[in-house]
Design a protein around this motif. Structure first.
Motif, PDB file in Angstrom:
ATOM      1  N   MET A  40      30.954  37.913  21.442  1.00 45.90           N
ATOM      2  CA  MET A  40      32.301  37.440  21.728  1.00 45.90           C
ATOM      3  C   MET A  40      32.373  36.579  22.988  1.00 45.90           C
ATOM      4  O   MET A  40      33.453  36.148  23.380  1.00 45.90           O
ATOM      5  N   SER A  41      31.257  36.313  23.594  1.00 51.45           N
ATOM      6  CA  SER A  41      31.237  35.510  24.813  1.00 51.45           C
ATOM      7  C   SER A  41      31.759  34.102  24.525  1.00 51.45           C
ATOM      8  O   SER A  41      31.387  33.482  23.520  1.00 51.45           O
ATOM      9  N   PRO A  42      32.615  33.568  25.404  1.00 53.77           N
ATOM     10  CA  PRO A  42      33.102  32.198  25.212  1.00 53.77           C
ATOM     11  C   PRO A  42      31.992  31.147  25.414  1.00 53.77           C
ATOM     12  O   PRO A  42      32.091  30.039  24.932  1.00 53.77           O
ATOM     13  N   VAL A  43      30.947  31.550  26.119  1.00 47.18           N
ATOM     14  CA  VAL A  43      29.795  30.676  26.337  1.00 47.18           C
ATOM     15  C   VAL A  43      28.689  31.119  25.381  1.00 47.18           C
ATOM     16  O   VAL A  43      28.361  32.311  25.322  1.00 47.18           O
ATOM     17  N   PRO A  44      28.110  30.215  24.601  1.00 46.34           N
ATOM     18  CA  PRO A  44      27.027  30.623  23.689  1.00 46.34           C
ATOM     19  C   PRO A  44      25.857  31.251  24.451  1.00 46.34           C
ATOM     20  O   PRO A  44      25.369  30.691  25.427  1.00 46.34           O
ATOM     21  N   LEU A  45      25.452  32.406  24.019  1.00 43.19           N
ATOM     22  CA  LEU A  45      24.340  33.126  24.653  1.00 43.19           C
ATOM     23  C   LEU A  45      23.194  33.254  23.652  1.00 43.19           C
ATOM     24  O   LEU A  45      22.777  34.350  23.279  1.00 43.19           O
ATOM     25  N   THR A  46      22.668  32.137  23.234  1.00 44.16           N
ATOM     26  CA  THR A  46      21.678  32.089  22.161  1.00 44.16           C
ATOM     27  C   THR A  46      20.461  32.945  22.455  1.00 44.16           C
ATOM     28  O   THR A  46      20.030  33.730  21.611  1.00 44.16           O
ATOM     29  N   ARG A  47      19.916  32.819  23.652  1.00 37.01           N
ATOM     30  CA  ARG A  47      18.702  33.575  23.982  1.00 37.01           C
ATOM     31  C   ARG A  47      18.983  35.073  24.044  1.00 37.01           C
ATOM     32  O   ARG A  47      18.191  35.882  23.581  1.00 37.01           O
ATOM     33  N   LEU A  48      20.119  35.448  24.641  1.00 38.10           N
ATOM     34  CA  LEU A  48      20.479  36.867  24.708  1.00 38.10           C
ATOM     35  C   LEU A  48      20.762  37.431  23.326  1.00 38.10           C
ATOM     36  O   LEU A  48      20.465  38.590  23.048  1.00 38.10           O
TER      37      LEU A  48
END
Length: 143
Positions: A40-48
């Motif tokens: 749900m993060s507004p910033v993409p956290l692809t690696r996480l």
């Protein structure tokens, strides 16, 4: 005749919580929360998300552990009394789970009512919201 994984005398030692199962349950909860926070993060956290995506299995693990623990309660009662009063057994389970559900439902609905004045849906009280095409609020009530 006493059959089952908890044969023998019920002593104080057998009534203690298993810290390893509690730790596993806590890990499952943390994994699910971590997955949802990253999702749900507004910033993409692809690696996480590569790691956090394993958190979706935390719900499965939590349900398996719950089944194991409830089964253990069942067998402990059977070994202690020689039989199970199934009505009493389920009543105790419901008294542990229904009140927190109702409190969470009330808080969820109050937030929805305050923000969009949506009326309360009585289906939540008889657990039929799982059959709706779209659950109006309190999406986690399925569990």
């Amino acid at each position: 005749m006493k059959d089952g994984p908890f044969d023998g005398d019920i002593s104080d030692a057998s009534n203690r919580r298993n810290a390893n199962l509690d730790l596993l349950r806590a890990a499952a909860i943390v994994a699910v929360v971590f997955f949802h926070v990253c999702q749900m993060s507004p910033v993409p956290l692809t690696r996480l998300m590569n790691v956090a995506s394993f958190g979706q299995y935390g719900v499965d693990l939590f349900f398996v552990l719950s089944g194991w623990l409830i089964g253990g309660l069942y067998w402990k009662e059977y070994n202690k009394f020689g039989n199970i009063d199934i009505g009493r057994f389920w009543l105790r389970r419901w008294l542990r789970t229904i009140p927190p559900y109702l409190i969470a439902l009330l808080l969820s609905w109050l937030a929805v009512w305050m923000s969009r004045e949506e009326p309360f849906d009585l289906g939540y009280l008889i657990f039929i919201q799982n059959y709706y095409d779209n659950i109006p609020f309190f999406l986690v009530s399925w569990s």
